[in-house]
Design a protein around this motif. Structure first.
Motif, PDB file in Angstrom:
ATOM      1  N   GLY A 211      51.448 -34.668 113.236  1.00  0.00           N
ATOM      2  CA  GLY A 211      51.968 -33.214 113.852  1.00  0.00           C
ATOM      3  C   GLY A 211      52.963 -33.152 114.820  1.00  0.00           C
ATOM      4  N   CYS A 212      53.327 -32.021 115.115  1.00  0.00           N
ATOM      5  CA  CYS A 212      54.467 -31.597 116.020  1.00  0.00           C
ATOM      6  C   CYS A 212      54.262 -30.203 116.727  1.00  0.00           C
ATOM      7  CB  CYS A 212      55.880 -31.673 115.169  1.00  0.00           C
ATOM      8  SG  CYS A 212      55.964 -30.403 114.206  1.00  0.00           S
TER       9      CYS A 212
ATOM     10  N   TYR B  71      49.523 -29.555 112.798  1.00  0.00           N
ATOM     11  CA  TYR B  71      48.868 -30.669 112.327  1.00  0.00           C
ATOM     12  C   TYR B  71      49.004 -30.639 110.890  1.00  0.00           C
ATOM     13  CZ  TYR B  71      46.659 -29.683 116.963  1.00  0.00           C
ATOM     14  OH  TYR B  71      46.640 -29.635 118.318  1.00  0.00           O
ATOM     15  N   ILE B  72      49.338 -31.797 110.279  1.00  0.00           N
ATOM     16  CA  ILE B  72      49.543 -31.884 108.906  1.00  0.00           C
ATOM     17  C   ILE B  72      48.294 -32.389 108.240  1.00  0.00           C
ATOM     18  CG2 ILE B  72      51.102 -32.900 107.161  1.00  0.00           C
ATOM     19  CD1 ILE B  72      52.290 -30.991 109.217  1.00  0.00           C
TER      20      ILE B  72
ATOM     21  N   ALA C 169      50.033 -34.986 118.859  1.00  0.00           N
ATOM     22  CA  ALA C 169      49.663 -34.202 117.729  1.00  0.00           C
ATOM     23  C   ALA C 169      49.291 -34.938 116.555  1.00  0.00           C
ATOM     24  CB  ALA C 169      50.657 -33.093 117.202  1.00  0.00           C
ATOM     25  N   SER C 170      49.323 -36.324 116.437  1.00  0.00           N
ATOM     26  CA  SER C 170      48.604 -36.947 115.608  1.00  0.00           C
ATOM     27  C   SER C 170      47.044 -36.656 115.533  1.00  0.00           C
ATOM     28  CB  SER C 170      48.791 -38.358 115.556  1.00  0.00           C
ATOM     29  OG  SER C 170      48.593 -39.001 116.935  1.00  0.00           O
ATOM     30  N   HIS C 171      46.590 -36.829 114.515  1.00  0.00           N
ATOM     31  CA  HIS C 171      44.901 -36.556 114.683  1.00  0.00           C
ATOM     32  C   HIS C 171      44.323 -37.211 113.443  1.00  0.00           C
ATOM     33  CE1 HIS C 171      46.086 -33.883 110.962  1.00  0.00           C
ATOM     34  NE2 HIS C 171      47.352 -33.995 111.692  1.00  0.00           N
TER      35      HIS C 171
ATOM     36  N   ILE D  55      40.098 -34.525 116.022  1.00  0.00           N
ATOM     37  CA  ILE D  55      40.733 -34.824 117.206  1.00  0.00           C
ATOM     38  C   ILE D  55      42.085 -35.023 117.046  1.00  0.00           C
ATOM     39  CG2 ILE D  55      40.493 -36.222 119.496  1.00  0.00           C
ATOM     40  CD1 ILE D  55      37.529 -36.513 118.709  1.00  0.00           C
ATOM     41  N   ALA D  56      43.023 -34.309 117.911  1.00  0.00           N
ATOM     42  CA  ALA D  56      44.307 -34.557 117.932  1.00  0.00           C
ATOM     43  C   ALA D  56      44.674 -35.217 119.345  1.00  0.00           C
ATOM     44  CB  ALA D  56      45.199 -33.344 117.421  1.00  0.00           C
TER      45      ALA D  56
END
Length: 361
Positions: free
Chosen positions: A88-89, A107-108, A174-176, A188-189
């Motif tokens: 994510g970013c 969130y990708i 932002a990784s999740h 959860i991010a």
């Protein structure tokens, strides 16, 4: 308008929060806790423990379709083409002249992108994105705010709290992951929304009360929107209607970390690239410590000359603090200024950076 007349998103969650001492008000047309009567303890928890804040009045937009990454790549400041599911970013939506609309977190997912947007911005962002979908674009937009609840865990003990609940998650901001929290499936991010350790939790709205109770039972201290706003200002996160308006661009707002200078063309790109290349940022967003409260929008002066404007203000346990745009030529951190009879000192804040981008040789 009384609380009973306000629109209600999740009555079960509100009942749980009410039992915990919440006082409610309408923010972004939603009833949310503005205080749990524990503001000082909440600030302490965010700094040294773990605090929990309700983000259910924020907007959540789902972007799907085969062209979703290319499309978002072309509509905002960050790089989406290189992102993989689970990453994510943060990214900024800007006008064609690079004026700010909103700071969002993306969130990708495997088949979509979720955009977490600021309160009061979801309709504007939906309309903005829809405007740039052309007939051949394989892109679909869906406002999924009502179907989901969003919470933020803030504080250095957030890791330990999740570990105690059997959750292990790490990675860049932002990784999740989608996983089980107690009996409920959640996403959860990494990242609290501030430059403070923490996590963002997204779950189906019907499970919101259970997820909230799981987190508070594990030790998270609930805080209201009033404490969040104080933290936002102290940390320097710019907000729509204050620091993010058509008067400012994201470089002035200190959001350099949300901008890719190596990707191709996007809305507002030419202006942003030119400002960086020619070092043309004429004003910058800073924190400001004040000797007393004053009015929002107050002019900031040095020797009687206006050099800036106050955009946000809060009273903290360490005095009055705000955010302000200051003319670049006037100076930065450490600068002494006046707002009428009120003295101020310009301060660096954690969420913002002001260094020009220099491409690698």
């Amino acid at each position: 308008m009384t609380n009973d007349q306000l629109p209600i998103k999740n009555q079960e969650l509100l009942d749980v929060q009410r039992l915990a001492g919440a006082r409610f008000d309408s923010v972004a047309s939603r009833i949310i806790p503005v205080s749990f009567g524990n503001d000082a303890a909440g600030i302490q928890a965010a700094r040294q423990g773990v605090a929990l804040v309700d983000f259910c009045h924020w907007g959540l937009i789902k972007v799907s379709g085969d062209d979703r990454l290319r499309y978002l790549h072309n509509q905002s400041t960050n790089d989406f083409q290189t992102r993989q599911p689970g990453q994510g970013c943060q990214t900024v939506f800007v006008t064609s002249t690079a004026r700010t609309i909103d700071l969002a977190t993306a969130y990708i997912l495997a088949d979509a992108v979720l955009l977490l947007v600021s309160p009061n911005c979801r309709q504007q962002i939906m309309e903005w994105l829809d405007r740039y979908i052309f007939p051949m674009d394989r892109v679909a937009l869906q406002d999924v705010s009502e179907e989901n609840a969003v919470f933020s865990l803030i504080g250095p003990v957030s890791d330990a709290l999740l570990t105690g609940l059997g959750v292990e998650i790490s990675g860049e901001d932002a990784s999740h992951q989608q996983l089980m929290l107690g009996d409920n499936q959640v996403r959860i991010a990494v990242g609290s929304g501030l430059a403070m350790p923490g996590y963002t939790v997204i779950c189906p709205a019907e499970n919101a009360a259970q997820v909230w109770q799981t987190l508070t039972t594990a030790g998270a201290i609930p805080i209201g929107d009033r404490v969040w706003e104080q933290l936002r200002i102290q940390q320097g996160r710019p907000a729509p209607g204050h620091e993010l308006t058509e008067d400012y661009n994201p470089l002035e707002a200190g959001l350099w970390q949300t901008i890719s200078f190596s990707k191709g063309c996007y809305i507002g790109q030419e202006t942003i690239a030119r400002l960086n290349t020619y070092k043309g940022v004429k004003q910058r967003l800073w924190g400001i410590r004040l000797s007393a409260p004053t009015d929002l929008g107050s002019a900031i002066t040095i020797d009687g000359e206006k050099v800036g404007k106050l955009t946000s203000l809060t009273e903290t346990d360490q005095g009055v603090f705000g955010l302000a745009y200051i003319r670049t030529k006037a100076g930065g951190a450490g600068l002494k200024v006046l707002l009428g009879d009120v003295e101020g000192e310009i301060m660096a804040v954690p969420c913002l950076s002001h260094d020009y981008y220099e491409p690698s040789p």
